[in-house]
Design an enzyme around this catalytic site. Structure first.
Site, mmCIF file in Angstrom:
data_model
loop_
_atom_site.group_PDB
_atom_site.id
_atom_site.type_symbol
_atom_site.label_atom_id
_atom_site.label_comp_id
_atom_site.label_asym_id
_atom_site.label_seq_id
_atom_site.Cartn_x
_atom_site.Cartn_y
_atom_site.Cartn_z
ATOM 1 N N TYR A 1 14.665 -5.081 -2.441
ATOM 2 C CA TYR A 1 13.181 -5.368 -2.317
ATOM 3 C C TYR A 1 12.399 -4.571 -2.799
ATOM 4 O O TYR A 1 12.411 -3.338 -2.494
ATOM 5 C CB TYR A 1 12.704 -5.922 -0.941
ATOM 6 C CG TYR A 1 11.235 -6.251 -1.084
ATOM 7 C CD1 TYR A 1 10.841 -7.727 -1.264
ATOM 8 C CD2 TYR A 1 10.354 -5.341 0.080
ATOM 9 C CE1 TYR A 1 9.662 -8.030 -1.022
ATOM 10 C CE2 TYR A 1 9.060 -5.666 0.098
ATOM 11 C CZ TYR A 1 8.714 -7.032 -0.186
ATOM 12 O OH TYR A 1 7.518 -7.374 -0.394
ATOM 13 N N ASP B 1 13.224 3.529 -5.946
ATOM 14 C CA ASP B 1 12.296 2.827 -4.838
ATOM 15 C C ASP B 1 12.617 3.602 -3.575
ATOM 16 O O ASP B 1 13.175 2.934 -3.098
ATOM 17 C CB ASP B 1 12.107 1.430 -5.009
ATOM 18 C CG ASP B 1 11.099 0.994 -4.133
ATOM 19 O OD1 ASP B 1 10.540 1.694 -3.387
ATOM 20 O OD2 ASP B 1 11.025 -0.280 -4.158
ATOM 21 N N LYS C 1 5.446 3.650 3.256
ATOM 22 C CA LYS C 1 5.783 3.517 4.682
ATOM 23 C C LYS C 1 5.601 4.962 5.596
ATOM 24 O O LYS C 1 4.458 5.175 5.787
ATOM 25 C CB LYS C 1 7.324 2.936 4.859
ATOM 26 C CG LYS C 1 7.219 1.750 4.325
ATOM 27 C CD LYS C 1 8.267 0.851 4.648
ATOM 28 C CE LYS C 1 8.439 -0.544 4.352
ATOM 29 N NZ LYS C 1 9.054 -1.059 3.283
HETATM 30 C C1 LIG Z 1 8.381 -1.977 2.009
HETATM 31 C C2 LIG Z 1 9.126 -1.414 0.802
HETATM 32 C C3 LIG Z 1 8.248 -1.920 -0.424
HETATM 33 C C4 LIG Z 1 6.671 -2.555 -0.205
HETATM 34 O O1 LIG Z 1 5.691 -2.023 0.288
HETATM 35 P P1 LIG Z 1 4.482 -2.249 0.916
HETATM 36 O O2 LIG Z 1 3.881 -1.270 1.571
HETATM 37 O O3 LIG Z 1 4.777 -3.347 2.058
HETATM 38 O O4 LIG Z 1 3.773 -3.110 -0.051
HETATM 39 C C5 LIG Z 1 8.891 -1.687 -1.801
HETATM 40 N N1 LIG Z 1 9.882 -1.087 -1.703
HETATM 41 C C6 LIG Z 1 10.573 -1.177 -0.610
HETATM 42 C C7 LIG Z 1 11.858 -0.269 -0.822
HETATM 43 C C8 LIG Z 1 10.108 -1.224 0.460
HETATM 44 O O5 LIG Z 1 11.021 -1.165 1.396
#
Ligand SMILES: *Cc1c(COP(=O)(O)O)cnc(C)c1O
Length: 457
Positions: free
Chosen positions: A169, A264, A292
């Site tokens: 994701y 990511d 995060k």
């Molecule tokens: C949470 C997450 C996102 C999205 O971040 P948001 O702050 O919710 O937009 C993208 N990539 C990864 C790996 C994530 O865990």
């Protein structure tokens, strides 16, 4: 209490009698009332879909307060929290150091849309302690960070296509809301209405942990691939820990083809260690994204790379990216306070050791009882999987039917004062504020829940 718990957990957990039967449901009257109202304001009553408890029992709990490893809902129920706002709260809820720095900063105003020293301060903390980035740009969410990283990769390589993995994701931008079609190497199919088919066709999707699929994708698309994007350790669809050899292969094939590798690390950044999954694998991604934990509970994301690659971002270069609230001083303050704590000597060692002991204790119990249950874990991230597989490294290896078992577990745990994210595909997080006492209590509740889940096996 502690002594008796200690005794219970010091020996072989497999022998421990824990089956107490289902507990009555906790009261959710206030949450229910709030949820009914929320449904009149927001689609599904929520501002982010997974909060809606669609995959578990009951109405979503409305949270009133958090402190350390605990949260309280609107009905006054107290829980030991393993969701941690989906990852950011590595220091637990409402840590004094973060709160005080935020309040102090707010005295001077909350946004200027002009540079502040706080941005330099947070950037310096990151760049000095992380060899994977020389220059960075702050955003206000993980989604934005990833979306911008992709644009940068496209602008830098002058290529259009990107490759992602099924089961990773990367936020909700158009290019990334795509899933695999049928076949080993496929153009993505949109996984949301509203994403044009033509956008999805710029994204190639392949399974994780599959060198053949990678080789085939590069053979087919080599000089069109701007970037490969992977979660440092995929942790948004189960915890799909990749072998170091696979990451090495991925890195090499990217390099050989002039394709940028994007890690990511929105979930793994500052979680597995200060250098995230790149540090964990000793990998060298070309671009990394964080979010995060970075914001200490406030909305902050960032992407970073070498100075050379980042030189393509405007106003230095031709890749446009901006944000009215980017580098917001209050959010920067929270990030500075949180990351400062993480840099203290022994922080990760202690946290990871605690989480490992927790995960392994649960596993010993499940194994002794021959339950088809695995606790996959890395650093302070864990995932409960109802499986007898020793490894789960790609999305296809997760059995959707096993989610029924998670559903039962989730309810039993809520009724025992343990809060997990409301989906069996979600990982849990141990924070610095989960003491041995709470972890033992939680473990006991989890073992009880497992006995109930497998009662009729
Ligand atoms: C949470 C997450 C996102 C999205 O971040 P948001 O702050 O919710 O937009 C993208 N990539 C990864 C790996 C994530 O865990």
């Amino acid at each position: 209490m502690l002594e008796s718990l200690k005794k219970m957990f010091s020996g072989n957990e497999g022998d421990m009698p824990v089956n107490t039967g289902s507990k009555p449901d906790i009261s959710r009257e206030k949450s229910k009332e709030l949820y009914e109202k929320a449904k009149t304001y927001f689609p599904g009553g929520v501002n982010s879909p997974v909060r809606a408890f669609k995959s578990v029992y009951g109405t979503p709990l409305f949270i009133q307060k958090g402190d350390g490893c605990f949260v309280w809902d609107a009905d006054g129920n107290q829980f030991i929290d393993f969701c941690g706002s989906w990852g950011p709260l590595i220091l637990g809820h409402n840590p004094t150091k973060v709160r005080e720095k935020v309040i102090e900063t707010m005295q001077n105003g909350m946004s200027f849309g002009a540079p502040t020293a706080l941005e330099n301060e947070l950037a310096e903390l990151i760049i000095k302690n992380n060899k994977h980035v020389e220059k960075i740009r702050f955003t206000s969410s993980g989604t934005e960070a990833v979306m911008s990283a992709i644009r940068l990769a496209r602008g830098y390589t002058k290529r259009d296509k990107i490759l992602k993995f099924e089961g990773c994701y990367h936020g909700h931008s158009d290019s990334l809301l795509v899933k695999a079609g049928s076949g080993l190497v496929t153009f993505g199919e949109t996984s949301s209405l509203g994403v044009p088919k033509s956008f999805a066709e710029e994204t190639i999707v392949i399974p994780l942990n599959d060198t053949d699929a990678l080789t085939q994708a590069f053979a087919q698309f080599k000089d069109q691939l701007a970037a490969v994007i992977i979660e440092g350790i995929p942790a948004n669809n189960g915890l799909l820990i990749q072998d170091p050899a696979y990451i090495e292969f991925l890195q090499k094939i990217c390099k050989d083809n002039g394709t940028l590798l994007i890690f990511d690390e929105v979930i793994t950044g500052f979680r597995l260690g200060f250098e995230g999954a790149a540090g964990y694998y000793n990998a060298k991604p070309d671009i990394v994204t964080y979010g995060k934990i970075l914001g200490g509970g406030l909305p902050v994301g960032m992407y970073g790379a070498s100075a050379e690659i980042m030189g393509h971002i405007s106003p230095d270069g031709g890749v446009y990216q901006a944000g009215t609230l980017s580098g917001n001083p209050v959010a920067m303050a929270a990030g500075i306070a949180q990351l400062t704590e993480l840099l203290k000597s022994g922080f990760y060692k202690e946290l990871n050791a605690k989480a490992t002991e927790f995960a392994e204790g649960i596993q010993r119990f499940a194994t002794a009882r021959s339950y088809k249950f695995k606790v996959f874990h890395v650093g302070s991230i864990f995932w409960f999987a109802f499986t007898d597989k020793d490894k789960i490294q790609c999305a296809e290896d997760i059995d959707p039917a096993s989610m029924e078992k998670f559903k039962i577990m989730h309810r039993e745990l809520l009724n025992r004062g343990i809060y997990l994210g409301p989906s069996g595909y979600e990982v849990g997080f141990v924070s610095a504020t989960h003491t041995k006492i709470e972890l033992e209590k939680a473990k006991r509740a989890i073992l009880e829940a497992l006995d109930i889940v497998f009662r009729n096996k």
